[in-house]
Design an enzyme around this catalytic site. Sequence first.
Site, PDB file in Angstrom:
ATOM      1  N   HIS A  92       0.863  -1.182   0.000  1.00  0.00           N
ATOM      2  CA  HIS A  92       0.000   0.000   0.000  1.00  0.00           C
ATOM      3  C   HIS A  92       0.903   1.236   0.000  1.00  0.00           C
ATOM      4  CE1 HIS A  92      -3.407  -2.540   1.961  1.00  0.00           C
ATOM      5  NE2 HIS A  92      -3.447  -2.592   0.638  1.00  0.00           N
TER       6      HIS A  92
ATOM      7  N   GLU B 281       1.273   4.060   2.863  1.00  0.00           N
ATOM      8  CA  GLU B 281       1.650   3.661   4.224  1.00  0.00           C
ATOM      9  C   GLU B 281       3.169   3.719   4.375  1.00  0.00           C
ATOM     10  OE1 GLU B 281      -0.383  -0.089   4.749  1.00  0.00           O
ATOM     11  OE2 GLU B 281      -2.331   0.833   4.325  1.00  0.00           O
TER      12      GLU B 281
ATOM     13  N   GLU C 291       1.256  -3.738  11.630  1.00  0.00           N
ATOM     14  CA  GLU C 291       0.560  -2.466  11.433  1.00  0.00           C
ATOM     15  C   GLU C 291       1.198  -1.391  12.308  1.00  0.00           C
ATOM     16  OE1 GLU C 291      -1.708  -1.748   9.302  1.00  0.00           O
ATOM     17  OE2 GLU C 291      -2.740  -3.605   8.729  1.00  0.00           O
TER      18      GLU C 291
ATOM     19  N   HIS D 174       2.982  -2.622   7.202  1.00  0.00           N
ATOM     20  CA  HIS D 174       1.905  -1.722   6.778  1.00  0.00           C
ATOM     21  C   HIS D 174       1.839  -0.510   7.700  1.00  0.00           C
ATOM     22  CE1 HIS D 174      -0.602  -4.148   3.828  1.00  0.00           C
ATOM     23  NE2 HIS D 174       0.312  -5.019   4.221  1.00  0.00           N
TER      24      HIS D 174
END
Length: 576
Positions: free
Chosen positions: A306, A309, A476, A402
Site C-alpha cells: 500500500h 503507508e 501495522e 503496513h
Amino acid sequence: QTPHQGRPAPSTQPWKCPGKPQALFSLPAPRWPVECEVIQETIEHIEWVPPEPEPFCPPMGLEQAPDTLGEEQGTVVYHSSPVLQGSCFTCARVGGAPGPLSSPAAPLKSPQDTTLLFESRFESGNLQKVIKVGPYEYVLMLRPDLYTAKHTQWFYFRVQNTRREPLYRFTIANMAKPKSLYGQGLRRLLYSQQDAQSRGIGWRRVGTDVRYYRGSAGEPPVFRLSWTVRFPHDGDTCFFAACYPYTYSDLQRYLLALAADPARSRYCAVRALCRSLAGNTVYLLTITGPGSAAGKRVVVASARVHPGESGGSWAMRGFLDFLLSAHADAQLLRRLFVFKVVPMLNPDGVVVGNSRCSLAGRDPNRAYGMALPGSFPGVWHLRAMVQRVLAEQEVVLYCDFHGHSRKNNVFMYGCDASGDGAGTRLHQRVFPLMLSKNAPDKFSFASCKFQVQKSKEGTGRVSMWRLGVSHSYTLEVAFSGSTLGGRSSHFSVEDLESLGHLLCDTLLDFCDPSPAKVGSDLAQSALVPQGHGDTGTVPQLQQCLAEADALLQRQMGCEPGSGSSWNDVSPSELES
C-alpha cells in the site's frame, strides 16, 4: 515505452554476490504513466529527530466542525489532474508526460499577493485541486488513486510564498474513511526548507484546531480534515505530508549506499524480483552469512504493498539496517537464517502518490490468490518465490509491513484457524506477545487480531499462511504514535526504525528453545545461544505460551486449572 508486463527479471545474473563486495551499480530513474506531468526539480529532505516527543493535539468534537466555504464561493488557485487515456494504464516513460509542462498554479498578481503557490507533481506527491476561500483559508482536494475514483488518504504537496504572521486554515474536503486518527489527536507533518538549511530541522508535527468530520450529504459519504497552522518564515518553501515520505528514489539511494559499503554488501545480494507495470524494478534482497544457505530456515519480509503507508518503509529500513550491521545479534541472525526481503512491493503506486492501489487500479493486497502476473507482478512473483523456497526449506516467518490510519500504536494481524490444535493456535500469538514485551512503549498485544476473514483471503498474510508458512503476520504501524508506557505522542522516524531492530530481537527470542523445548510442533527451531539479547530478561517461549493460554482463558471467563478450554471457541468469538 511500453510497460514490462510483469515478467520476472533474469535471476541468473545477480547484481551482487553474497560474500563478495561489488562495485557501485547504477539505478534507473523512476518510470511514470505517460499521462502524469512531473517537474524537473529533485525533492529531497534531511532526516531529523525532534529533541522531545511530539505530543498529540487535543481532539476536537465533531459537533464543532467549522463552516467551510466551497468552490462556488472561492477561486481555484491550483488544479493538476492527469488526463487519463482511457480507464486503465497503457504505457510509461521516465519523466512522465512528454512535452512542456502546464501551469496548474494561478500566477501571483503582484509582489504583495499573499496567495500560496501549490505543487504536487513530484515523486509520491498527491494534491489535485486547491480553492482559495479566504485571505488565508484554502480548501484542498486530493487526487484519487490513478485509474480509480476512490482511495483518497495520502497527501504530500509543496507550498511557497508563505507569510509568517497569519493563521492559515487548510481543509481537505474529500477524505474517504469515516474514522481516522485525526479525530484522536494526530497532527500534520510540516517541512520548512529554510529551517532545514539554516537550523538542521526536518519534518515536524504542526497544526492546531485539528478536526475530522463528515462533509456534505451524499453517497458515498466524504469526510473533511481541517487544521490551522502558522508558517515559520516569510517567503519559505514548505511541504505537508500525511506521514514521513519515503519514495522509490529514497529506496534506490539506500540500495546505492548499500552497494558501495564493502562491509554490508558482503551479506546482501540485490536482484530484481520482477518489473512493475510501468517498468520499475521490484527489488529482492537476500541477506545471510557467508557459506552455504542449505539447511538454514528462511524469513520473508515485505513492505509498501500500500503506497500511502510510508511508515512501513521506515520500519523496513530499520529492519535492514540492523540485519546488515556488525551487532552480535545481527551476525547470529545471518548465521541462522536466510532473509528474503522485498522492501517496496508496489513501486508504481509509490511513484505516482497513490494511497492503496497499483496502476492496475486495484488493491494488490487483495490479489495474492489471482493468477495474474501481468496485472499484479510484485505480489504474484513474491508468492511464487515463497512457493519455490518452501519446496526446499522451511519458511519460519513472513511479515508484511503496513501503516494504520485508525488505531494508535503498533500491532499485528495473524492467522488462527479454529480447526488447529490448541498448541498451534497458541503459538500464533507468541511472536506478537514477545514483541509487545520487547517494545512495551510501542506495541499493543491487546490490539492484535488473529481471525482469518473471508475478505482477507487475498492478502499476503493469509496467502503465505495457506502456502504453509506457519507464522504469517501483517505488522501495522499507526500513522500517529503511541499511547503506551506513559506515552501520548507521535512516532518519530527513529521510533519507526527502532521497530525493525525490535523485530529482529524478537525473532531470536522466538527461536530460542531454552529453557526447554515445548513440544515438537512448537520448537522446531535453530539452537540460539541463551543470553543473545541486550535487553535484560528475555521472554522465553515456554513462559509466553503459558501467558497466552492464561490470557485466552481469562478472555473466555474460564478459571485457570478449571478444566475448561477455549480451544473449541472460534477465532471470531475469541475476538468479540
